[in-house]
Design a protein around this motif. Structure first.
Motif, mmCIF file in Angstrom:
data_model
loop_
_atom_site.group_PDB
_atom_site.id
_atom_site.type_symbol
_atom_site.label_atom_id
_atom_site.label_comp_id
_atom_site.label_asym_id
_atom_site.label_seq_id
_atom_site.Cartn_x
_atom_site.Cartn_y
_atom_site.Cartn_z
ATOM 1 N N PHE A 20 1.825 -11.286 -8.080
ATOM 2 C CA PHE A 20 1.736 -10.606 -6.793
ATOM 3 C C PHE A 20 0.338 -10.026 -6.574
ATOM 4 C CE2 PHE A 20 6.217 -11.125 -6.489
ATOM 5 C CZ PHE A 20 6.567 -10.873 -5.172
ATOM 6 N N SER A 152 9.469 -13.347 -0.842
ATOM 7 C CA SER A 152 8.889 -12.023 -1.099
ATOM 8 C C SER A 152 7.385 -12.106 -1.335
ATOM 9 C CB SER A 152 9.560 -11.386 -2.319
ATOM 10 O OG SER A 152 10.925 -11.152 -2.079
ATOM 11 N N THR A 155 5.595 -12.968 1.931
ATOM 12 C CA THR A 155 5.656 -11.832 2.845
ATOM 13 C C THR A 155 4.640 -10.773 2.451
ATOM 14 O OG1 THR A 155 8.018 -12.203 3.281
ATOM 15 C CG2 THR A 155 7.139 -10.020 3.788
ATOM 16 N N SER A 156 4.519 -10.514 1.152
ATOM 17 C CA SER A 156 3.599 -9.484 0.661
ATOM 18 C C SER A 156 2.157 -9.838 0.979
ATOM 19 C CB SER A 156 3.782 -9.298 -0.850
ATOM 20 O OG SER A 156 5.088 -8.873 -1.153
ATOM 21 N N TRP A 157 1.739 -11.077 0.641
ATOM 22 C CA TRP A 157 0.333 -11.389 0.893
ATOM 23 C C TRP A 157 0.048 -11.579 2.380
ATOM 24 C CZ3 TRP A 157 -1.070 -15.844 3.240
ATOM 25 C CH2 TRP A 157 -0.382 -17.044 2.984
#
Length: 438
Positions: A20, A152, A155-157
């Motif tokens: 992540f 996930s 979406t985070s980056w």
């Protein structure tokens, strides 16, 4: 070859956390050094359509060199490749620190040449890293969580990218001075320097072979092209990538031609990240629940409509709003297709043939780079073209967008060859989704 223990649960958790963080740092560099930012720089220097196509070409075509890493990855593993070439990628960003100074001094030809050279060598370093990226993720992430994990992660980056793009849009304004580009490129170098540290703790499954047992690249490619399943995947991925990448640089050029400022263009581009943020988790859960089939079908139809709507863009209030909507909705459909593609690849290509995963992804990225180059030559050859249809006048850009929209029909037809055993039929999936919303 010495016995190497398999990764433990704490290893997986630590490695997922590092993935992540690596994705966040990578997106900072890739957004600030993206074809959109570089295209705005090149247009400021007077570049035309063919040069813009070349930017996409030299950004993405070098990823075909990642195939060279496949035999090396068999005995060295993935982490060493990621670490070594992340260092080289960081070093390859240093020339960007002098490009704004050259541009300010009026050395336009030298500056444009150095831009292409710098893009090429950094992209080559990133391509060698790319050969190990998806395979090490396949090692780390449990199969049952593939859709949720990528939903996930992306979406985070995308959230980081959205915030960064909106900030840069405000920072750059309508006609940014050269020092602003210089500051952006300095941030890229710092982000990639920090990124190196987070490759070190990654865990991976033991290498499959020793140095003396390693395969030859020709043998790997021969095995790939003997697999009917992999060839079906390759045909689909290439057709979708050709359609998806074809007109992206020329959306930016069209907006510049119509008089939109750099800040507005970057803010509109940020809607790509916004669309991904609100949809990726949904697509990931949906894919794990009902399979890929419905996502392929819906995404193709959506991309046809959205791409065709670029024909109506002008420089007026309606178009100014529509541009933001097109980037936003395009991203929603493409995000769904990306989840379905990745999930299908991860589930159908065995862990002992991870090099096939790299071949497919490399071909996809290379096609992203090749199709805009063809589109650039098309626009150059049709410069000045105007024709009337039903009393409306259209030009070569309108024709490009129409052709581009039609190209999505090809992957829509080829999707039939990507049916997985556990995929729910589209109609049944629609009923299930509808009932769940009651």
């Amino acid at each position: 070859m010495d016995s190497v223990p398999r990764m433990t649960r704490p290893d997986r958790r630590r490695s997922i956390s590092c993935i992540f963080i690596l994705a966040m740092l990578g997106v900072v560099a890739n957004i600030l050094l993206s074809p959109t930012v570089i295209s705005l720089l090149a247009i400021k220097l007077g570049a035309g359509e063919v040069y813009l196509g070349l930017i996409s070409f030299v950004t993405l075509m070098p990823f075909i060199f990642s195939l060279r890493m496949l035999p090396i990855m068999e005995f060295q593993g993935k982490r060493r490749i990621l670490l070594r070439w992340s260092i080289m990628s960081c070093l390859m960003t240093l020339p960007w620190l002098i490009i704004p100074a050259l541009a300010k001094s009026g050395a336009v030809t030298l500056c444009l040449t150095l831009i292409l050279i710098s893009i090429f060598f950094r992209a080559t370093s990133e391509s060698f890293m790319f050969s190990a990226w998806f395979p090490i993720i396949q090692d780390i992430v449990p199969r049952r969580l593939t859709g949720r994990f990528f939903g996930s992660l992306r979406t985070s980056w995308q959230a980081v990218a959205l915030g960064l793009l909106l900030f840069v849009a405000g920072f750059m304004g309508k006609d940014p001075p050269w020092w602003k580009f210089n500051l952006i490129f300095a941030v890229v170098s710092v982000a990639l320097l920090i990124r190196i540290r987070f490759f070190i703790p990654l865990s991976e499954n033991p290498p499959l072979k020793s140095y003396h047992e390693r395969s030859k690249l020709g043998e790997i490619l021969k095995e790939f092209f003997k697999s009917p399943n992999e060839l079906k995947i390759l045909a689909y991925v290439l057709s979708y990538a050709a359609a998806f990448g074809m007109s992206v640089p020329f959306q930016v050029k069209l907006l510049k031609n119509l008089g939109y400022g750099d800040g507005v263009i970057l803010a509109a581009s940020a809607m790509i990240n916004a669309g991904a943020i609100i949809s990726l988790r949904f697509w990931g859960r949906l894919a794990d629940r009902v399979g890929n089939r419905i996502i392929f079908s819906v995404s193709h139809i959506g991309m046809i409509v959205i791409t065709a709507l670029w024909i109506v863009i002008q420089h007026d209030t309606f178009s100014s709003v529509l541009v933001f909507i097109l980037f936003f909705v395009n991203s929603i459909f493409n995000s769904g297709n990306g989840i379905a593609q990745t999930r299908y690849l991860m589930h159908t290509i065995p862990a002992d043939r991870q090099n096939h995963l790299v071949i497919v992804n490399t071909a996809m990225i290379a096609m992203w780079g090749f199709s805009p180059l063809l589109a650039g030559f098309f626009l150059k050859a049709t410069s000045g073209l105007n024709f009337g249809v039903c009393g409306q006048i259209f030009d070569n850009y309108d024709l490009l967008f129409a052709i581009n929209a039609g190209l999505f029909i090809i992957p829509h037809v080829l999707r039939r060859h990507l049916r997985a055993a556990k995929d729910m039929p589209t109609f049944q999936a629609l009923i299930l989704i509808f009932r769940s919303r009651q």
